[in-house]
Structure formats: C-alpha cells, structure tokens
Design a protein around this motif. Sequence first.
Motif, mmCIF file in Angstrom:
data_model
loop_
_atom_site.group_PDB
_atom_site.id
_atom_site.type_symbol
_atom_site.label_atom_id
_atom_site.label_comp_id
_atom_site.label_asym_id
_atom_site.label_seq_id
_atom_site.Cartn_x
_atom_site.Cartn_y
_atom_site.Cartn_z
ATOM 1 N N MET A 1 22.647 -6.014 12.882
ATOM 2 C CA MET A 1 22.453 -6.801 11.276
ATOM 3 C C MET A 1 22.143 -5.890 10.304
ATOM 4 S SD MET A 1 19.319 -9.454 10.833
ATOM 5 C CE MET A 1 18.026 -8.197 10.971
ATOM 6 N N GLN A 2 22.443 -5.812 9.080
ATOM 7 C CA GLN A 2 22.334 -5.008 8.088
ATOM 8 C C GLN A 2 21.228 -5.537 6.939
ATOM 9 O OE1 GLN A 2 26.466 -4.603 6.741
ATOM 10 N NE2 GLN A 2 26.826 -2.993 7.882
ATOM 11 N N LYS A 3 20.829 -6.739 7.073
ATOM 12 C CA LYS A 3 19.931 -6.989 6.342
ATOM 13 C C LYS A 3 18.438 -6.648 6.492
ATOM 14 C CE LYS A 3 21.699 -11.741 4.960
ATOM 15 N NZ LYS A 3 21.461 -13.128 4.894
ATOM 16 N N THR A 4 17.515 -6.672 5.695
ATOM 17 C CA THR A 4 16.303 -6.250 6.187
ATOM 18 C C THR A 4 15.856 -7.531 7.146
ATOM 19 O OG1 THR A 4 15.275 -7.345 4.351
ATOM 20 C CG2 THR A 4 15.794 -4.924 4.003
ATOM 21 N N LEU A 5 14.675 -7.389 7.958
ATOM 22 C CA LEU A 5 14.002 -8.254 8.678
ATOM 23 C C LEU A 5 12.811 -8.736 8.283
ATOM 24 C CD1 LEU A 5 14.612 -9.852 11.492
ATOM 25 C CD2 LEU A 5 13.313 -7.652 12.495
ATOM 26 N N SER A 6 12.724 -10.008 8.050
ATOM 27 C CA SER A 6 11.379 -10.554 7.679
ATOM 28 C C SER A 6 10.748 -11.127 8.864
ATOM 29 C CB SER A 6 11.515 -11.358 6.473
ATOM 30 O OG SER A 6 11.728 -10.909 5.471
ATOM 31 N N LYS A 7 9.860 -10.579 9.440
ATOM 32 C CA LYS A 7 9.034 -11.223 10.806
ATOM 33 C C LYS A 7 7.650 -12.099 10.166
ATOM 34 C CE LYS A 7 7.320 -9.716 15.173
ATOM 35 N NZ LYS A 7 6.920 -8.344 16.121
ATOM 36 N N ILE A 8 7.927 -13.357 10.498
ATOM 37 C CA ILE A 8 7.030 -14.550 10.041
ATOM 38 C C ILE A 8 6.187 -14.889 11.113
ATOM 39 C CG2 ILE A 8 6.612 -16.536 8.663
ATOM 40 C CD1 ILE A 8 9.517 -15.597 7.193
ATOM 41 N N SER A 9 4.960 -14.731 11.126
ATOM 42 C CA SER A 9 4.143 -15.420 12.178
ATOM 43 C C SER A 9 3.673 -16.713 11.887
ATOM 44 C CB SER A 9 3.067 -14.386 12.495
ATOM 45 O OG SER A 9 2.135 -15.027 13.316
ATOM 46 N N LEU A 10 4.160 -17.675 12.415
ATOM 47 C CA LEU A 10 3.843 -19.172 12.358
ATOM 48 C C LEU A 10 2.317 -19.269 12.937
ATOM 49 C CD1 LEU A 10 7.112 -21.099 12.864
ATOM 50 C CD2 LEU A 10 6.003 -20.297 10.662
ATOM 51 N N PRO A 11 2.051 -18.625 14.323
ATOM 52 C CA PRO A 11 0.635 -18.865 14.510
ATOM 53 C C PRO A 11 -0.420 -18.446 13.475
ATOM 54 C CG PRO A 11 2.064 -17.907 16.432
ATOM 55 C CD PRO A 11 2.992 -18.043 15.182
ATOM 56 N N ALA A 12 -0.169 -17.077 12.789
ATOM 57 C CA ALA A 12 -1.102 -16.758 12.051
ATOM 58 C C ALA A 12 -1.158 -17.675 10.782
ATOM 59 C CB ALA A 12 -0.628 -15.478 11.300
ATOM 60 N N LEU A 13 -0.005 -18.140 10.486
ATOM 61 C CA LEU A 13 0.069 -19.270 9.293
ATOM 62 C C LEU A 13 -0.836 -20.531 9.716
ATOM 63 C CD1 LEU A 13 1.649 -20.272 6.611
ATOM 64 C CD2 LEU A 13 3.037 -21.314 8.372
ATOM 65 N N ARG A 14 -0.837 -20.798 10.806
ATOM 66 C CA ARG A 14 -1.641 -21.894 11.358
ATOM 67 C C ARG A 14 -2.982 -21.820 11.291
ATOM 68 N NH1 ARG A 14 0.201 -26.745 13.270
ATOM 69 N NH2 ARG A 14 -1.695 -27.002 14.449
ATOM 70 N N ARG A 15 -3.361 -20.532 11.707
ATOM 71 C CA ARG A 15 -4.739 -20.160 11.672
ATOM 72 C C ARG A 15 -5.283 -20.169 10.212
ATOM 73 N NH1 ARG A 15 -2.979 -17.007 16.147
ATOM 74 N NH2 ARG A 15 -2.605 -14.932 14.757
ATOM 75 N N ASN A 16 -4.495 -19.723 9.233
ATOM 76 C CA ASN A 16 -4.909 -19.630 7.876
ATOM 77 C C ASN A 16 -5.003 -21.039 7.534
ATOM 78 O OD1 ASN A 16 -4.856 -16.911 7.897
ATOM 79 N ND2 ASN A 16 -2.683 -16.807 6.848
ATOM 80 N N ALA A 17 -4.028 -21.946 7.897
ATOM 81 C CA ALA A 17 -4.178 -23.412 7.238
ATOM 82 C C ALA A 17 -5.366 -23.922 7.841
ATOM 83 C CB ALA A 17 -2.927 -24.035 7.739
ATOM 84 N N LEU A 18 -5.648 -23.725 9.243
ATOM 85 C CA LEU A 18 -6.901 -24.390 9.775
ATOM 86 C C LEU A 18 -8.180 -23.811 9.054
ATOM 87 C CD1 LEU A 18 -5.873 -24.286 13.498
ATOM 88 C CD2 LEU A 18 -5.892 -26.388 12.127
ATOM 89 N N LYS A 19 -8.149 -22.627 8.712
ATOM 90 C CA LYS A 19 -9.289 -22.083 8.204
ATOM 91 C C LYS A 19 -9.519 -22.451 6.620
ATOM 92 C CE LYS A 19 -11.586 -17.851 7.009
ATOM 93 N NZ LYS A 19 -12.699 -17.845 7.681
ATOM 94 N N ILE A 20 -8.248 -22.939 5.945
ATOM 95 C CA ILE A 20 -8.405 -23.519 4.651
ATOM 96 C C ILE A 20 -8.870 -24.925 4.810
ATOM 97 C CG2 ILE A 20 -7.026 -24.668 2.799
ATOM 98 C CD1 ILE A 20 -5.063 -21.864 3.153
ATOM 99 N N LYS A 21 -8.290 -25.627 5.852
ATOM 100 C CA LYS A 21 -8.925 -27.157 5.929
ATOM 101 C C LYS A 21 -10.503 -27.115 6.284
ATOM 102 C CE LYS A 21 -7.801 -31.321 7.466
ATOM 103 N NZ LYS A 21 -6.856 -32.315 6.265
ATOM 104 N N LYS A 22 -10.838 -26.161 6.876
ATOM 105 C CA LYS A 22 -12.283 -25.970 7.130
ATOM 106 C C LYS A 22 -13.309 -25.683 5.840
ATOM 107 C CE LYS A 22 -15.906 -23.805 10.005
ATOM 108 N NZ LYS A 22 -16.225 -22.965 11.271
ATOM 109 N N LEU A 23 -12.456 -24.751 5.021
ATOM 110 C CA LEU A 23 -13.159 -24.554 3.835
ATOM 111 C C LEU A 23 -13.339 -25.592 2.932
ATOM 112 C CD1 LEU A 23 -12.055 -20.821 3.129
ATOM 113 C CD2 LEU A 23 -14.186 -21.543 3.720
#
Length: 324
Positions: A1-23
């Motif tokens: 694959m010649q494109k750059t690779l963007s690695k996106i952590s959905l577990p980290a995203l969910r943890r951020n969302a849950l922290k926002i929900k709490k705030l």
Amino acid sequence: MQKTLSKISLPALRRNALKIKKLANGAKFYAVVKADGYGHGAEEVARAIEDVCDGFCVAIAEEGITLRTAGILKEILVLTPPLDGYDAARLKWYNLTATVNSVETARLVSGLDCHIKVNTGMNRNGCNPDGLSDVLRELSPERIKGVYSHMFAPENLAAAQKQRQIFLSAVNEVKKINPQAVAHLSASGGLLRGGKFLFDGVRAGILLYGYAPEGFKADGFEPVLKVYARRTQQTQFIGGGVGYNFADKNYGRLSVYRAGYADGFFRTVPLGEKTLCMDCYVAEDGGDTALIMGNADAYAKRCKTISYEILTRVTQRSERVYER
C-alpha cells in the motif's frame, strides 16, 4: 500500500466520549463530527459512539446526509444555516435539524425541526439578540428544538461570562415559546469550564479526538489518531542534495518514506531531513515503517498552527485503519 496509514483507535475515542459525558454532568452531549470527524472518518466515529452521545453536529447538509445514509438515527444538527430552498428540502428529506439565524432562514425551514443560533459576540452565523423576537414569530413553537451560541474566547473568563449573560437572556425568551428547547452554549472549551456554562447541552469536538482548545488542557483525554508512512527505498548517499535541497552534511545511508506535503504535511516543516517533497521525504536510515504524526498538538506547534488543522489535513490522502 502506497498511501500513508492512519491508525484510529475506536476504544480511545469511546473512552474520550464517556469522559465528556461525565463532564457534561447530565447535560445533553452533541458529538461534533464535522470535517469528516476532524479527519477521523465521520461514519466510523458516529457508529462507535452513537450509544454514548445524544446527537451529532455537522457543518453542512452533505455531512449530515452521509451520516444518515450510514445508518445513524440520532439527531443531527447542521451548524450552517440553509442558503436556499434546495438546502431546506434536503434537510427535510434526510430528517436533519436546521440552524436558524434570521427571519429568512426561519421562513426557509418552515415545518422543520431547528435550533436557533444567537450571536452573543462571535459574530458568526447567529441572529443578533434584538432580532430574536422577529425570528421566533416565524417559527412553530413545537419545531424549536434548541437555542445555541458559541464562545469566541472561552479561555478568557470575563469574555465568556459576558457572552453567557447575553445567551441567558436569549434562552429565557426562547423557553417562553418552547420550555423544552435545549440550550447549549459550550463547545469543548466551555465544557472544560463546566458549571454554569453547561446549560442543557454541550457540543464537544476537539476533545472527542483527544485534544483541547487553546487555553485549556486535555488531561485524561487520549489522542485517537496516529499516522504512519512506509519506506520506499534505502540508498547510500552519493553527495548532492536531500530531496530538492543541497545536503549540509555527509550522510551515510538514507531512507525514502512515502509521505509529503500532498498528504497534508507542511512542506517547510521537516519530517526527516530538509523540506518535504510533494509525495515523499528523506530521512537518515530508519525502519520499514515510520510514525510521522503521533501527537497533533506537538506537530501543530512546529507548524505554528493548531491541532484542528493538522487532524483535518493529514488523513485526506491516507488509508484509515480502525482499531476496535
């Protein structure tokens, strides 16, 4: 694959969302997924946190349509007011919530759910407070689902408090018409201020992806995105240049990596040696794959910009891979 690779952590995203929900402390949480989820992929982001948030915000109707066709069912607020009847028709067809900022847009969205945006000092897409009563007269009370504004300098407490007072007056006027209208003033900065700035709802964008706006810290939030490049060649330095620049030292072995300014990185801010080429950069000998952006704040500082711009640039020509 010649494109750059963007690695996106959905577990980290969910943890951020849950922290926002709490705030948010009981206030409704609108996840901001405009600009293709700040470069993270709006559809995947929305699917990953739809059960956590109360609704979504996008910039333009096309972004809302993308979410609807991806199967997202919760409320989607389009932050840009409709410009014509065509916009209004698409909002209706895809069950998107309109922003109303004037008598004219109120007439365009007749019969549609809407949030009224009030200008409290940002002077961007909001009706001035003295025109709010005229806007309200054009709308059916049951269609007014919310009223909102935006702080232009949430890091400045005096300015934020002044805007809050103006907004509070507007909220009182709207709630006389529809007491159930959701009032939301705070984006990520106001959310971090907390307390009296929360109102009935908050809009969280940059925090969701692990970063804070200027003047605040994202303590406890995790960057969701990392970008990698693959090596295309190793070579023994034979003199001359490094890319388009004269070499300023005698290198040994060099590696060429497939990432350049056409991939959203800044030409004058080196990832390796000297400046970037359009499609690649040169570094002193490294591994088969290189991490080229692990923290958007750190890279943004080098580029004299902000993490928002970095995140929306560097994934445009990238292959996204989601960690689940």
